[in-house]
Each structure stands twice: as C-alpha cells, then as structure tokens.
Motif scaffolding. Structure first.
Motif, mmCIF file in Angstrom:
data_model
loop_
_atom_site.group_PDB
_atom_site.id
_atom_site.type_symbol
_atom_site.label_atom_id
_atom_site.label_comp_id
_atom_site.label_asym_id
_atom_site.label_seq_id
_atom_site.Cartn_x
_atom_site.Cartn_y
_atom_site.Cartn_z
ATOM 1 N N SER A 85 -33.417 110.038 -42.839
ATOM 2 C CA SER A 85 -34.374 111.085 -42.444
ATOM 3 C C SER A 85 -35.725 110.887 -42.916
ATOM 4 O O SER A 85 -36.676 111.149 -41.788
ATOM 5 C CB SER A 85 -34.023 112.639 -43.400
ATOM 6 N N ILE A 128 -36.692 108.444 -39.873
ATOM 7 C CA ILE A 128 -36.909 109.183 -38.805
ATOM 8 C C ILE A 128 -38.165 109.801 -38.596
ATOM 9 O O ILE A 128 -38.831 109.893 -38.021
ATOM 10 C CB ILE A 128 -35.571 110.028 -38.487
ATOM 11 N N LYS A 184 -41.243 109.212 -36.092
ATOM 12 C CA LYS A 184 -41.569 110.231 -35.219
ATOM 13 C C LYS A 184 -42.872 110.598 -35.302
ATOM 14 O O LYS A 184 -43.405 110.967 -34.228
ATOM 15 C CB LYS A 184 -40.552 111.435 -35.387
#
Length: 388
Positions: free
Chosen positions: A376, A379, A383
């Motif tokens: 997480s 990511i 992002k």
C-alpha cells in the motif's frame, strides 16, 4: 611509448578483473539472499498451510441426564475420545440454556482433538493403535474429514491446539495500532513541520535532530522498558491493555514518522514556497496550503511503513504485559489484550506438536498483513508522487 601503453593496458585489465569480481560477488550475495528468502517462505508454507485445515468428526448426541454433568456421556465412548474437549465442555451448558434438548438426540459435525488432526495430516501423534483404527473406520464411513479451519479465524487463544485461534490477537493488534497512529502521526508530523519550516538553525535544534536520529536506531526493547516505567508505574495505565501497548509503540514509531515527514517536506521545491510568499501568504499559510498537501504522499508512505514496523514488534509489548493468555476478544482500549506477534511467540513456546503449525499459520497471516501494508505504501507513493 610502448612501455607506457603496456602499463596502461595492464592496469585496465586489472581494473576489469576487479570489476568482474565485484559484479560476481554482488550477484552471488543477491542470489544467496533470494535463496534464503525462498527457503524461508517454503518452510513457512509447508508448516503453516496445514493450520488452515482442521479435523471434524460426525457424532451422534443423546442429551441425557448424565450429559448435564459430563458432556462425554452424550456421545458414543468410542467416538468421544476422539472429540475435542472444547466441545465436550459445551454440552452441559447447551442443556442448561435449552432444557428442551434433554431427552432428544441429533447428529452434528464437531471438532476432533489435536492428535486426530495430526494423524489425518500425516504428522507425529500420540494416538494408540485402536484409536488409529477407529479414525480410519470413521474416514472410510465418511464421518471424519479435514475442513477449512474457521476456528483459527473466529476464536481466541486456547490451551487446546485444535480450538486455538487468532481473533483476539487480531482485534488487540487493531486496537493497539489505532492508539499508535492516533498518538504518533499528529505529533510526528507537527514536530517535523516545526523543525523543517519554522525552527531556527541553532545548537538546540541540531541537538534535537541528533537525538531523533539516535532514537530511530536504539533497540525496541528499551522502548518497552520506558513504557513500563512511565506509562504503567508512573501514570498507572492498565497493564496488558491496547492503550499502554499503543503508547509504547507510538514512542518507537515517532522517530520514523518525523524523519520520513522531514524528507517529504524537503522534497517540495523552494520555488513553490517563494511563489506563495510572492502572493502575500504567511509562513503558516505556505506550509498549510502548499507544502503539506504536496508532501502528504511521502508522509503517508513513511507513516504506513512505521506502523508496519511497529506491528511486527514483540519485545516492547512483552515488557508491558501483552503476552498474557487472552481467550476472549478485547472490547475496549483498557481491557487486557494481546497482539499477533506476541500470540505467535506464545504458541512457539508450547510443547504440543499441533502448535507448530498454529505458529507458522500465524506467521503467514502476519506476513500477509505486513506485505499488504508495504505494498500500500509503494502504491500510494507511485500514485501521488510528483517529479519536479
């Protein structure tokens, strides 16, 4: 001229050989690390996957007068010795709660004991020969089988391996991490913002920075001793509770969040600050409206990694008492609780063979959560990352 060329060629060949050796040494180290990682996961999977299956046996229950005092009396003696004592102890209470059961009978699937479970899985066990024959007959008759172990995820700890689960430890972990996040995140971010954006560069701030970096490197067990001395002995926070565990882990996580936040703040270009000052913003408005929003992805990534590190800690929580036997789910932040690493540590010390797979299964669950948290963080960074 030719001699100097020969000397240079010899030196180049020597450099190339050194580079090749360094390359092979680096590749060997990487391959060795990968091999250890593969062996570790293979060992954990081979030992932990059986924990997600559990032996169940079909029994005929006759709720008679004797069963109100001793649950085994409700079953066939040949089958009763293969059933988990956890279920036997439930039968008298079932009759007391529902008196209409008395004098009736039913067929149901119940937990088998750990020795039967280990026998069906092909592991070492303490069953006698006649008990093995009885198990084989029940398997052939379709009255005994391995099923998905819902008990492992729906119950707390137990002294009997077949009924031991991770639910109470999982809930205790969540409560502990909530306390950790609620304390460490705002304090860590505000401290980093002050040191990076407002504090003058003098000896005091330099001393604070040195101490923060040192705190990030000291052994975690020292934080446990600090939590025991301050939170429990001085402030009287309940021992073994998620509150004291979360406060102790918050001390350990603070340096990680502060360092990560300062790094994220430094990554924001000064041109953005100058532009905000140019349109009349105050320093606080610059930080609040421009710098912090742009640095937030890095702050969140560092905070998630810090929480993942805290989640895997055992030593400081053992010091504050979160290694106790907790069969029931904690309902508040001040009730006694345990966490997944401490639960795994407790199971690892049990002498019964069935707890080996429980330990490995708990490690697999913990690893899955840690991998999820780290993924997480990656990511989020990918992002929301901005390149200037």
């Amino acid at each position: 001229m030719s001699q100097s060329f020969d000397v240079i060629s010899a030196q180049l060949k020597k450099r190339h050989r050194r580079s090749a050796r360094l390359k092979w040494i680096s590749m060997s180290a990487l391959g060795l690390a990968g091999l250890f990682l593969v062996l570790f996961f293979a060992d954990m999977l081979s030992k932990g996957l059986p924990a997600f299956q559990q032996a169940y046996v079909q029994v005929e229950l006759e709720y008679n007068e004797d069963a109100t005092r001793m649950g085994r009396a409700a079953m066939d003696p040949e089958v009763a010795r293969l059933v988990s004592r956890t279920f036997e102890r439930l039968i008298p209470g079932m009759i007391r709660n529902d008196p209409d059961l008395l004098g009736t009978s039913e067929t149901r699937w119940v937990l088998a004991n750990s020795q039967v479970d280990q026998y069906l899985k092909g592991h070492a066990n303490k069953l006698r020969d006649n008990e093995r024959e009885a198990v084989d007959e029940l398997v052939e008759a379709g009255r005994m089988e391995l099923r998905f172990n819902t008990t492992f995820f729906s119950r707390g700890d137990s002294k009997m391996a077949e009924s031991a689960g991770i639910l109470s430890a999982a809930v205790g972990t969540v409560l502990t991490l909530l306390v950790t996040l609620a304390i460490s995140f705002p304090i860590g971010v505000m401290t980093a913002v002050y040191l990076e954006e407002f504090a003058p560069d003098n000896r005091l701030t330099q001393l604070i920075e040195i101490n923060i970096n040192n705190l990030a490197a000291i052994p975690s067990i020292l934080f446990g001793l600090l939590g025991l001395a301050i939170f429990i002995n001085f402030f009287g926070v309940p021992r073994s509770s998620p509150l004291v565990g979360g406060m102790t882990l918050a001390l350990m996580t603070l340096p990680v969040i502060i360092i990560a936040t300062r790094t994220a703040l430094r990554s924001v270009p000064d041109s953005i600050r100058h532009a905000a000052f140019g349109v009349g913003c105050s320093r606080w408005q610059v930080v609040r409206d421009h710098v912090l929003p742009l640095a937030m992805p890095g702050i969140m990534t560092g905070s998630i990694i810090g929480l993942a590190q805290a989640m895997g800690e055992t030593a400081p929580l053992i010091i504050v008492g979160m290694v106790a036997f907790i069969p029931d789910v904690s309902a508040s932040f001040t009730q006694a609780a345990t966490v997944l690493p401490a639960q795994i540590f407790t199971w690892a010390g049990e002498p019964e063979r069935a707890f080996v797979e429980k330990t490995a299964g708990g490690i697999l669950v913990l690893l899955s959560i840690l991998i999820f948290l780290n993924a997480s963080a990656v990511i989020l960074r990918k992002k929301f990352e901005r390149r200037w």
